[in-house]
Motif scaffolding. Structure first.
Motif, PDB file in Angstrom:
ATOM      1  N   LEU A   1       9.016  62.381  61.526  1.00 43.43           N
ATOM      2  CA  LEU A   1       8.266  61.138  61.430  1.00 43.43           C
ATOM      3  C   LEU A   1       7.703  60.759  62.786  1.00 43.43           C
ATOM      4  N   PHE A   2       6.378  60.839  62.917  1.00 46.66           N
ATOM      5  CA  PHE A   2       5.711  60.363  64.126  1.00 46.66           C
ATOM      6  C   PHE A   2       5.488  58.855  64.002  1.00 46.66           C
ATOM      7  N   GLY A   3       5.395  58.190  65.141  1.00 43.87           N
ATOM      8  CA  GLY A   3       5.235  56.748  65.129  1.00 43.87           C
ATOM      9  C   GLY A   3       6.462  56.025  64.628  1.00 43.87           C
ATOM     10  N   ALA A   4       7.625  56.691  64.720  1.00 45.02           N
ATOM     11  CA  ALA A   4       8.891  56.102  64.266  1.00 45.02           C
ATOM     12  C   ALA A   4       9.714  55.743  65.499  1.00 45.02           C
ATOM     13  N   GLU A   5       9.711  54.473  65.853  1.00 42.84           N
ATOM     14  CA  GLU A   5      10.378  54.014  67.066  1.00 42.84           C
ATOM     15  C   GLU A   5      11.850  53.716  66.800  1.00 42.84           C
TER      16      GLU A   5
ATOM     17  N   VAL B   1      21.078  52.794  68.175  1.00 38.06           N
ATOM     18  CA  VAL B   1      22.070  53.650  67.536  1.00 38.06           C
ATOM     19  C   VAL B   1      23.314  52.797  67.336  1.00 38.06           C
ATOM     20  N   GLU B   2      23.770  52.722  66.089  1.00 37.89           N
ATOM     21  CA  GLU B   2      24.891  51.844  65.742  1.00 37.89           C
ATOM     22  C   GLU B   2      26.029  52.659  65.133  1.00 37.89           C
ATOM     23  N   ASP B   3      27.251  52.122  65.275  1.00 41.80           N
ATOM     24  CA  ASP B   3      28.447  52.721  64.661  1.00 41.80           C
ATOM     25  C   ASP B   3      28.657  54.170  65.094  1.00 41.80           C
ATOM     26  N   ALA B   4      28.406  54.452  66.365  1.00 43.29           N
ATOM     27  CA  ALA B   4      28.499  55.829  66.856  1.00 43.29           C
ATOM     28  C   ALA B   4      29.898  56.398  66.752  1.00 43.29           C
ATOM     29  N   THR B   5      30.913  55.559  66.773  1.00 44.46           N
ATOM     30  CA  THR B   5      32.286  56.050  66.731  1.00 44.46           C
ATOM     31  C   THR B   5      32.855  56.126  65.315  1.00 44.46           C
ATOM     32  N   THR B   6      32.013  55.905  64.324  1.00 45.93           N
ATOM     33  CA  THR B   6      32.445  56.029  62.924  1.00 45.93           C
ATOM     34  C   THR B   6      31.968  57.356  62.345  1.00 45.93           C
ATOM     35  N   ASP B   7      32.322  57.614  61.085  1.00 43.01           N
ATOM     36  CA  ASP B   7      31.882  58.840  60.416  1.00 43.01           C
ATOM     37  C   ASP B   7      30.441  58.747  59.922  1.00 43.01           C
ATOM     38  N   SER B   8      29.834  57.560  60.017  1.00 45.07           N
ATOM     39  CA  SER B   8      28.457  57.378  59.530  1.00 45.07           C
ATOM     40  C   SER B   8      27.633  56.594  60.543  1.00 45.07           C
ATOM     41  N   PRO B   9      27.328  57.212  61.686  1.00 42.54           N
ATOM     42  CA  PRO B   9      26.473  56.519  62.655  1.00 42.54           C
ATOM     43  C   PRO B   9      25.088  56.276  62.063  1.00 42.54           C
ATOM     44  N   ARG B  10      24.413  55.241  62.569  1.00 38.90           N
ATOM     45  CA  ARG B  10      23.113  54.865  62.017  1.00 38.90           C
ATOM     46  C   ARG B  10      22.080  54.732  63.133  1.00 38.90           C
ATOM     47  N   ILE B  11      20.857  55.054  62.792  1.00 38.07           N
ATOM     48  CA  ILE B  11      19.730  54.826  63.692  1.00 38.07           C
ATOM     49  C   ILE B  11      18.827  53.786  63.034  1.00 38.07           C
ATOM     50  N   ARG B  12      18.696  52.644  63.680  1.00 33.64           N
ATOM     51  CA  ARG B  12      17.700  51.663  63.216  1.00 33.64           C
ATOM     52  C   ARG B  12      16.360  52.025  63.843  1.00 33.64           C
ATOM     53  N   PHE B  13      15.313  52.061  63.034  1.00 33.50           N
ATOM     54  CA  PHE B  13      14.004  52.455  63.547  1.00 33.50           C
ATOM     55  C   PHE B  13      12.899  51.702  62.830  1.00 33.50           C
ATOM     56  N   ARG B  14      11.736  51.664  63.459  1.00 34.55           N
ATOM     57  CA  ARG B  14      10.563  51.017  62.885  1.00 34.55           C
ATOM     58  C   ARG B  14       9.487  52.072  62.648  1.00 34.55           C
ATOM     59  N   HIS B  15       8.964  52.112  61.412  1.00 32.50           N
ATOM     60  CA  HIS B  15       7.953  53.101  61.061  1.00 32.50           C
ATOM     61  C   HIS B  15       6.943  52.468  60.117  1.00 32.50           C
ATOM     62  N   GLU B  16       5.681  52.609  60.478  1.00 31.61           N
ATOM     63  CA  GLU B  16       4.581  52.057  59.669  1.00 31.61           C
ATOM     64  C   GLU B  16       4.777  50.569  59.414  1.00 31.61           C
TER      65      GLU B  16
END
Length: 395
Positions: A121-125, A129-144
């Motif tokens: 995904l280009f243009g995806a800022e 990065v959240e919950d890095a120390t859990t089994d399901s880390p997440r990336i919050r991003f903005r796209h379109e």
């Protein structure tokens, strides 16, 4: 959205990691804040170590590199009007380097990813990065224009020094090691065939110079300049004249070819290492974890080493259940990183003249160059470092 590996950044490291994972049947999503045109035209490194070349070939991304890249079996050291060629294969058991610009590596990997890889995904800022120390880390991003979340098993930050991945490691567990240099590089691209068929590293009392190339018809060259220099303050004629002075030699057969300059830029020099390179299930790679001065041609190659180490470790865990290589990711990468930092620092301080340099400093530089050009062991150490440190302890 959900994936196994969320990759932040579509530079060569992020794109190569996506390719390695795809080839091994592991799904990933690549988030890149810039558009495709920007990624494919930003000028960066141009020297690929032997290990990087081998990895790109094995990943199926070497066809155009093998056709258009320029294999180099040597580099030249120039000082006190003397020329000394370092024969890389003779000193390293056959290893060499290849001139192939980072822009071209990215083009090749982008084409492969869009053809048969996972989402890119280009243009995806990436915002956090959240919950890095859990089994399901997440990336919050903005796209379109919309904010979204990518839930992962692992996050790999290939988003550079200013990206969100590095800042997601808590300050109380981070250790930063830095060194600044009191000079910068003025770099040019010029539409003229290179003046030499291999790279020339020159130490001169007026400052360092590097003669390189991007293709058989395009010259890449650099001059040491003071910190804060504006590239616009240098005319094309002044640049060529200064290159002529710093590359001077007693060899009457050598001359500097001049041509129209198509691009100019100034790059500050610094060293930076972030330890550790892993926090929970967040893994840092490339400039997100370390920066080297460009004198040693290590930046892109270190990034390749990082993602190869991660991919191998993840596949080992998937196939055998052994988490050891993943747990050792930071330690494994940092051994190679610090060797590259050592080499880049040595090359930089040997070839650049500091603003406050004394006669003693000048003599030490000449003594180091004399040692390399007269002692095979010292020359071999340079050649081994230049062609690349092992990608991991198994190499």
């Amino acid at each position: 959205m959900r994936t196994t590996v969320g990759i932040i950044g579509a530079g060569p490291a992020g794109l190569l990691l996506a390719r390695l994972l795809h080839n091994a049947g592991v799904d990933s999503v690549v988030l890149e804040s810039r558009d495709r045109a920007y990624v494919e035209r930003r000028q960066r490194a141009g020297i690929l170590e032997q290990g990087t070349v081998d990895v790109l070939r094995a990943a199926g991304a070497g066809t155009r590199m093998d056709r258009e890249g320029l294999p180099h079996d040597g580099v030249e050291l120039r000082f006190d009007r003397r020329r000394h060629r370092v024969d890389l294969p003779a000193l390293t058991g056959g290893r060499a380097v290849t001139v192939y610009a980072q822009t071209e590596v990215c083009k090749d990997l982008i084409a492969l990813q869009l053809a048969d890889g996972g989402p890119l995904l280009f243009g995806a800022e990436a915002l956090a990065v959240e919950d890095a120390t859990t089994d399901s880390p997440r990336i919050r991003f903005r796209h379109e224009g919309r904010e979204d979340t990518l839930v992962c098993d692992y996050v790999v930050g290939c988003d550079g020094f200013w990206g969100v991945a590095r800042t997601a490691v808590p300050k109380d567990v981070s250790r930063i090691f830095e060194r600044g240099y009191p000079y910068s590089w003025l770099g040019i691209l010029a539409d003229v065939p290179p003046s030499h068929d291999e790279l020339v590293y020159a130490r001169h009392d007026r400052g360092f110079a590097l003669l390189s190339m991007r293709s058989p018809t395009v010259t890449r060259a650099y001059l040491q300049v003071p910190e804060g220099t504006d590239a616009a303050d240098w005319s094309d004629t002044e640049i060529w004249d200064e290159l002529d002075r710093r590359l001077e030699t007693d060899d009457p057969a050598w001359t500097l070819r001049r041509g129209p300059v198509t691009a100019k830029s100034v790059t500050p020099l610094r060293s930076h290492v972030h330890e550790p390179m892993r926090h929970g299930r967040l893994f840092l790679a490339g400039d997100a974890a370390h920066i080297v001065p460009p004198t040693g041609a290590k930046g892109l190659n270190l990034a390749v080493g990082d993602v190869v180490t991660f991919a191998r470790a993840l596949l080992r865990y998937r196939d055998t259940g052994d988490p050891g290589p993943l747990d050792a990711y930071s330690e494994t990468c940092l051994r190679r990183v610090w060797q590259a930092e050592r080499f880049s620092y040595a090359m930089t301080t040997m070839l650049h003249r500091a603003p406050d340099a004394t006669g003693f400093d000048d003599r030490i530089q000449r003594a180091r160059l004399d040692r390399i050009t007269t002692a095979r062991s010292a020359e071999a150490d340079l050649a081994e470092a230049y062609t690349g440190f092992p990608l991991d302890p198994q190499d």
